[in-house]
Design a protein around this motif. Sequence first.
Motif, mmCIF file in Angstrom:
data_model
loop_
_atom_site.group_PDB
_atom_site.id
_atom_site.type_symbol
_atom_site.label_atom_id
_atom_site.label_comp_id
_atom_site.label_asym_id
_atom_site.label_seq_id
_atom_site.Cartn_x
_atom_site.Cartn_y
_atom_site.Cartn_z
ATOM 1 N N THR A 144 -76.239 -9.416 -47.190
ATOM 2 C CA THR A 144 -76.064 -8.100 -47.021
ATOM 3 C C THR A 144 -76.795 -7.332 -45.939
ATOM 4 N N VAL A 145 -76.174 -7.017 -44.968
ATOM 5 C CA VAL A 145 -76.720 -6.517 -43.883
ATOM 6 C C VAL A 145 -76.594 -4.918 -43.677
ATOM 7 N N VAL A 146 -77.566 -4.114 -43.240
ATOM 8 C CA VAL A 146 -77.725 -2.804 -43.044
ATOM 9 C C VAL A 146 -77.821 -2.519 -41.706
ATOM 10 N N GLY A 147 -77.403 -1.248 -41.049
ATOM 11 C CA GLY A 147 -77.461 -0.951 -39.474
ATOM 12 C C GLY A 147 -76.807 0.269 -39.302
ATOM 13 N N THR A 148 -76.862 0.619 -38.024
ATOM 14 C CA THR A 148 -76.260 1.907 -37.615
ATOM 15 C C THR A 148 -75.314 1.556 -36.572
ATOM 16 N N ASP A 149 -74.068 2.126 -36.196
ATOM 17 C CA ASP A 149 -72.982 1.446 -35.467
ATOM 18 C C ASP A 149 -73.384 2.857 -34.414
ATOM 19 N N LEU A 150 -72.376 2.591 -33.167
ATOM 20 C CA LEU A 150 -72.414 3.331 -32.152
ATOM 21 C C LEU A 150 -72.211 4.974 -32.267
ATOM 22 N N GLU A 151 -71.532 5.168 -33.376
ATOM 23 C CA GLU A 151 -71.364 6.720 -33.861
ATOM 24 C C GLU A 151 -72.376 7.255 -34.603
ATOM 25 N N GLY A 152 -73.493 6.533 -34.856
ATOM 26 C CA GLY A 152 -74.547 7.028 -35.607
ATOM 27 C C GLY A 152 -74.470 6.691 -37.086
ATOM 28 N N THR A 153 -73.252 5.965 -37.629
ATOM 29 C CA THR A 153 -73.202 6.097 -39.015
ATOM 30 C C THR A 153 -73.608 4.667 -39.501
ATOM 31 N N SER A 154 -74.313 4.853 -40.840
ATOM 32 C CA SER A 154 -74.941 3.859 -41.384
ATOM 33 C C SER A 154 -73.897 2.927 -41.883
ATOM 34 N N VAL A 155 -74.076 1.639 -41.757
ATOM 35 C CA VAL A 155 -73.053 0.541 -42.164
ATOM 36 C C VAL A 155 -73.813 -0.476 -43.312
ATOM 37 N N GLN A 156 -73.072 -0.880 -44.212
ATOM 38 C CA GLN A 156 -73.758 -1.833 -45.021
ATOM 39 C C GLN A 156 -72.565 -2.775 -45.057
ATOM 40 N N LEU A 157 -72.982 -4.129 -44.977
ATOM 41 C CA LEU A 157 -71.873 -5.194 -44.887
ATOM 42 C C LEU A 157 -72.325 -6.446 -45.593
ATOM 43 N N ARG A 158 -71.333 -6.858 -46.765
ATOM 44 C CA ARG A 158 -71.637 -8.067 -47.351
ATOM 45 C C ARG A 158 -70.683 -9.108 -46.810
ATOM 46 N N LEU A 159 -71.600 -10.187 -46.291
ATOM 47 C CA LEU A 159 -70.859 -11.289 -45.426
ATOM 48 C C LEU A 159 -71.074 -12.580 -46.068
ATOM 49 N N LYS A 160 -70.055 -13.482 -45.687
ATOM 50 C CA LYS A 160 -70.192 -15.012 -46.067
ATOM 51 C C LYS A 160 -69.441 -15.600 -44.807
ATOM 52 N N GLY A 161 -69.604 -16.920 -44.938
ATOM 53 C CA GLY A 161 -68.722 -17.681 -43.928
ATOM 54 C C GLY A 161 -69.578 -17.654 -42.618
ATOM 55 N N ILE A 162 -68.709 -17.679 -41.857
ATOM 56 C CA ILE A 162 -69.091 -17.785 -40.435
ATOM 57 C C ILE A 162 -69.778 -16.411 -39.791
ATOM 58 N N ALA A 163 -69.451 -15.314 -40.479
ATOM 59 C CA ALA A 163 -69.691 -14.119 -40.011
ATOM 60 C C ALA A 163 -71.181 -14.086 -40.598
ATOM 61 N N ALA A 164 -71.538 -14.366 -41.841
ATOM 62 C CA ALA A 164 -72.932 -14.549 -42.198
ATOM 63 C C ALA A 164 -74.051 -15.255 -41.433
ATOM 64 N N ILE A 165 -73.429 -16.261 -41.068
ATOM 65 C CA ILE A 165 -74.235 -17.112 -40.060
ATOM 66 C C ILE A 165 -74.471 -16.554 -38.810
ATOM 67 N N CYS A 166 -73.257 -15.943 -38.284
ATOM 68 C CA CYS A 166 -73.445 -15.252 -37.157
ATOM 69 C C CYS A 166 -74.278 -14.335 -37.004
ATOM 70 N N PHE A 167 -74.346 -13.355 -37.786
ATOM 71 C CA PHE A 167 -75.150 -12.223 -38.141
ATOM 72 C C PHE A 167 -76.745 -12.742 -38.536
ATOM 73 N N GLN A 168 -77.023 -13.838 -39.001
ATOM 74 C CA GLN A 168 -78.237 -14.255 -39.323
ATOM 75 C C GLN A 168 -78.841 -14.832 -37.908
ATOM 76 N N HIS A 169 -78.116 -15.547 -37.080
ATOM 77 C CA HIS A 169 -78.234 -15.997 -35.736
ATOM 78 C C HIS A 169 -78.798 -14.813 -34.837
ATOM 79 N N GLU A 170 -78.050 -13.760 -34.726
ATOM 80 C CA GLU A 170 -78.297 -12.726 -34.028
ATOM 81 C C GLU A 170 -79.670 -11.714 -34.532
ATOM 82 N N ILE A 171 -79.743 -11.604 -35.735
ATOM 83 C CA ILE A 171 -80.901 -10.890 -36.270
ATOM 84 C C ILE A 171 -82.325 -11.908 -36.216
#
Length: 184
Positions: free
Chosen positions: A128-155
């Motif tokens: 689960t990742v939290v962050g703020t998008d370009l519009e200033g909105t808080s975002v919470q994402l539950r991720l698995k698969g390639i998406a989870a791996i990619c987010f971990q790589h970038e973080i």
Amino acid sequence: MLTMDDFVNEDDPILRQVAVEVPLPASNEDKKLLDSLMEYVQNSQKPDISALYGLRAGIGLAAPQVNVSKRMIAVHLKEKDGQLYSYALFNPKLISHSVEKAYLTSGEGCLSVNRPVSGYVPRYARITVVGTDLEGTSVQLRLKGIAAICFQHEIDHLNGIMFYDHINPEDPYAIPENSIALER
């Protein structure tokens, strides 16, 4: 527009620094950079634009890779099931993860690493990742698969960690305990 000339190579000390938080609301300069990160990732996946500008294809990018030590990432990828993950985030943070691990059978690559690196990179299977998008909105994402791996790589880039730091140096192809294999 960002091109490969804007990237730092893996031996650049900025890639080993812990990046600083982006003050929110984000400045126009920070918004422009985050937008440029997303634009690069999207353009790099378009064969015509990628060929025209000599862009290496990527599914994620972090600000330190373009010599800016700030906590911002862009991810643009489509999973095998067609689900699109396209997020540009300020101050992304991994707030929870599974015990189960996952790894790409093909290994990982990086736009700042200009050489092949062999081995499995153990990651959390679900996050689960939290962050703020370009519009200033808080975002919470539950991720698995390639998406989870990619987010971990970038973080990891925001914390001065390279993907190959996770590879077992004694046995690069050791299958991580309690893990699932993913194909890209």
